[in-house]
Design an enzyme around this catalytic site. Structure first.
Site, PDB file in Angstrom:
ATOM      1  CG  HIS A  14      -0.122  -0.011   2.570  1.00 29.45           C
ATOM      2  ND1 HIS A  14      -0.121   1.209   3.067  1.00 29.45           N
ATOM      3  CD2 HIS A  14       0.284  -0.843   3.265  1.00 29.45           C
ATOM      4  CE1 HIS A  14       0.539   0.936   4.260  1.00 29.45           C
ATOM      5  NE2 HIS A  14       0.867  -0.313   4.390  1.00 29.45           N
ATOM      6  CB  ALA A  15       0.169   4.918   0.747  1.00 27.86           C
TER       7      ALA A  15
END
Length: 89
Positions: A14-15
């Site tokens: 994810h980020a």
């Protein structure tokens, strides 16, 4: 030069993990690609990497070519293993 990893982070890439990887490879001059499900994206592009939607258990290949490809692959390996994002296959 290529290396294969299995993503083990519970939330996948994810980020935060994407940011760690992109930040790690940006200083290198070599071209670097992340290959997942036969789709290749520039590992220096946060949006490209996040768009892959890489989940836990996924197998990804990091491919680098250029003058500092060995150092780049070494750095990617260090980030993926030390941050608990994945393991080498």
């Amino acid at each position: 030069m290529k290396k294969v990893f299995k993503i083990t982070a519970p939330e996948g890439l994810h980020a935060r993990p994407c940011t760690l990887l992109v930040t790690a490879v940006t200083p290198f001059s070599s071209d670097v690609q992340l290959i997942y499900n036969d789709k290749s994206v520039n590992l220096k592009s946060i949006m490209g990497v996040m768009a892959q939607g890489i989940s836990t258990g996924s197998v990804v290949t990091i491919s680098a070519s250029g003058v500092d490809e060995e150092a780049l692959i070494s750095k990617v390996t260090e980030v993926i293993t030390s941050e608990g994002l994945g393991v080498e296959c």
